[in-house]
Structures are given as C-alpha cells and as structure tokens.
Design a protein around this motif. Structure first.
Motif, mmCIF file in Angstrom:
data_model
loop_
_atom_site.group_PDB
_atom_site.id
_atom_site.type_symbol
_atom_site.label_atom_id
_atom_site.label_comp_id
_atom_site.label_asym_id
_atom_site.label_seq_id
_atom_site.Cartn_x
_atom_site.Cartn_y
_atom_site.Cartn_z
ATOM 1 N N TYR A 100 1.105 5.110 1.192
ATOM 2 C CA TYR A 100 0.559 6.015 2.196
ATOM 3 C C TYR A 100 1.076 7.428 1.898
ATOM 4 N N SER A 143 -20.835 1.256 -4.599
ATOM 5 C CA SER A 143 -20.409 -0.080 -4.206
ATOM 6 C C SER A 143 -19.862 -0.830 -5.421
ATOM 7 N N ARG A 184 0.831 -1.205 0.000
ATOM 8 C CA ARG A 184 0.000 0.000 0.000
ATOM 9 C C ARG A 184 0.868 1.259 0.000
ATOM 10 N N THR A 206 -8.221 0.415 -1.704
ATOM 11 C CA THR A 206 -7.708 -0.937 -1.431
ATOM 12 C C THR A 206 -8.680 -1.634 -0.485
ATOM 13 N N GLY A 207 -8.627 -2.934 -0.452
ATOM 14 C CA GLY A 207 -9.426 -3.681 0.507
ATOM 15 C C GLY A 207 -10.905 -3.650 0.189
ATOM 16 N N GLY A 208 -11.670 -2.844 0.958
ATOM 17 C CA GLY A 208 -13.120 -2.821 0.842
ATOM 18 C C GLY A 208 -13.645 -2.188 -0.422
ATOM 19 N N TRP A 226 -14.975 0.845 -1.034
ATOM 20 C CA TRP A 226 -16.264 1.505 -0.816
ATOM 21 C C TRP A 226 -16.037 3.008 -0.854
ATOM 22 N N ARG A 249 -14.750 -0.560 -7.514
ATOM 23 C CA ARG A 249 -13.460 -1.258 -7.428
ATOM 24 C C ARG A 249 -12.776 -1.282 -8.796
ATOM 25 N N GLN A 275 -7.393 4.884 2.158
ATOM 26 C CA GLN A 275 -7.093 3.474 1.895
ATOM 27 C C GLN A 275 -8.369 2.660 1.675
ATOM 28 N N SER A 276 -9.418 2.959 2.426
ATOM 29 C CA SER A 276 -10.664 2.202 2.279
ATOM 30 C C SER A 276 -11.317 2.425 0.924
ATOM 31 N N HIS A 277 -10.968 3.515 0.248
ATOM 32 C CA HIS A 277 -11.546 3.806 -1.072
ATOM 33 C C HIS A 277 -10.831 3.059 -2.192
ATOM 34 N N ASP A 326 -3.880 6.130 -2.100
ATOM 35 C CA ASP A 326 -4.160 6.988 -0.955
ATOM 36 C C ASP A 326 -3.584 8.377 -1.195
#
Length: 249
Positions: free
Chosen positions: A102, A184, A100, A139-141, A143, A188, A135-137, A198
């Motif tokens: 940062y 949603s 990731r 990678t990962g989730g 959303w 992605r 990061q949540s936007h 990020d």
C-alpha cells in the motif's frame, strides 16, 4: 332419603330434556342447522394438509436429450481456471494477496509527478494519458479502466485486441472492451510480469491504432536517487527509462 332425592333429580332432568327436544322440533332448529352446514363455504384445497412426497432417486430418472446431441458426449461444466494471455515468460505465478503493498499518499503523488514529466517529454505526435495504479489494477480482479474521453477519441468502438509494448520491446496482447472502456484478458499477465504495485504510475502512448507504448514509473524509487540524477545532464525521460525496466525471474 338419598335415594328419593336422586330419583327426583333424574326425573326432573329427563323432563327438561324432553321439553327442550319438543321446543327444538317446534322451531325446526335441527333442520336449520343442517341446511346452514350444507350451504356454507367449502374449505379451500390449498388449506388442506399436503401429503409428504417421497424423494426421487436421480439415477432412476431418464434424462431427456435432443436427438441431435444424443450421440455426443455430455458436456463437462467443471470450472477450469483461465490463465491470462501469454507474455514473454509464458507463465505467471499468483500474487499473495495477503502481502499487498500500500503506497503512501506522498509516495503516490511523487510517482504521479515523475510520470507527468515523462508524459510531457514524449511530445504531441502520439496521444498519451497517465494512469496511477490502484489495488484493483494490480491484484485480485486485474481490471484496468481507461479514460473514457481518450477511448472515445482514439480507440476502436468495438472490442479489439490491443498490444502493450514495454521498455524492452516485449509485446503483451490484451483484450480491450469498448463498452466498458478498459483492458481485461492479458492485463493480468502484464501487471504480474512487470511486478506492478499500488502507487506505480504508467504513461500510455498510442503509437499505433491498437498499440500502446507503456512507461512505468515505480512508486518505490528513492527520491535521493532522483535528486542525484537531477544534477546530471540526463533528461527526465532517460532517467525514468533506466528505472522502469522490469526485473526478470
């Protein structure tokens, strides 16, 4: 002497036992003890020891099925990975979450300031809003929550498909969830295809009721290049437009 002493002891013992028995009969202690035992509370069934149950073989138990679905094939509930809605390339590789990126606070703020310049240059003909990436936007989730007030004023009040249009004119359908005011399914694919990280800042311009024009301002853009462009006659909007075209693999 020893034998006489032993006999006298046994006789005394028998005599005491006989006297005690007579006293118990006179007092009816034996009957009272039996009556108390009979009238006392019975032990609770829950306190009785449970017998160990034998394990049941699932294969020996017949599954009850409705007559309406008895002739149908049993459903397969095995989890199947769901790919995002297809973009221009049709396939997106998974991000390596261990690598990731940062952004620093300074670089993040710099991207936001450049995005504000882009937003101000778009005029007021269409509604706009600025969204810094976390990061949540990206990678990962994956959303993307949208500004609540903007959604209440300009977006549908029920779930709808919303199209994102990038700088190359490519369209990306995404699922808008009205109650959660966010994007949603499909977001992605947009984030991975455009290699968002990020600290990037995005400007959303609502050019149609369910269509956004998206301007991407990279956090990784060098400030030196921006200063060189500032000395030229190129507008801030044109400078950022040059940079935000995504690289294609």
């Amino acid at each position: 002497m020893v034998v006489d002493a032993k006999r006298s002891y046994e006789e005394c013992r028998r005599q005491r036992l006989e006297e005690n028995r007579k006293r118990m009969e006179e007092l009816n202690l034996g009957r009272l003890a039996q009556a108390l035992k009979a009238s006392g509370p019975k032990p609770s069934p829950m306190k009785q020891a449970k017998r160990p149950t034998q394990p049941v073989d699932p294969s020996s138990v017949r599954v009850r099925r409705s007559s309406r679905v008895a002739s149908k094939t049993p459903p397969n509930y095995k989890e199947v990975p769901i790919e995002p809605l297809g973009g221009p390339e049709g396939y997106y590789q998974r991000r390596d979450l261990l690598n990731r990126f940062y952004a620093s606070d300074e670089a993040r703020q710099n991207a936001i300031e450049r995005a504000e310049q882009i937003e101000s240059g778009l005029g007021s003909d269409f509604p706009t809003f600025l969204k810094p990436m976390l990061q949540s936007h990206v990678t990962g989730g994956f959303w993307l929550g949208l500004p609540v007030q903007f959604c209440k004023m300009h977006l549908p009040h029920k779930d709808e498909m919303i199209t994102l249009v990038d700088e190359d004119g490519n369209e990306f359908p995404t699922k808008y969830l009205a109650k959660k005011t966010g994007l949603s399914g499909g977001w992605r694919g947009f984030a991975i295809d455009h290699q968002l990280v990020d600290g990037d800042a995005l400007v959303f311009q609502l050019i149609k009721p369910t269509t956004f024009k998206v301007f991407i301002i990279r956090v990784s853009e060098l400030t030196d290049n921006e200063e060189n462009d500032t000395n030229s006659d190129v507008s801030p909007l044109e400078r950022s437009t040059k940079r935000i075209k995504p690289s294609r693999k």
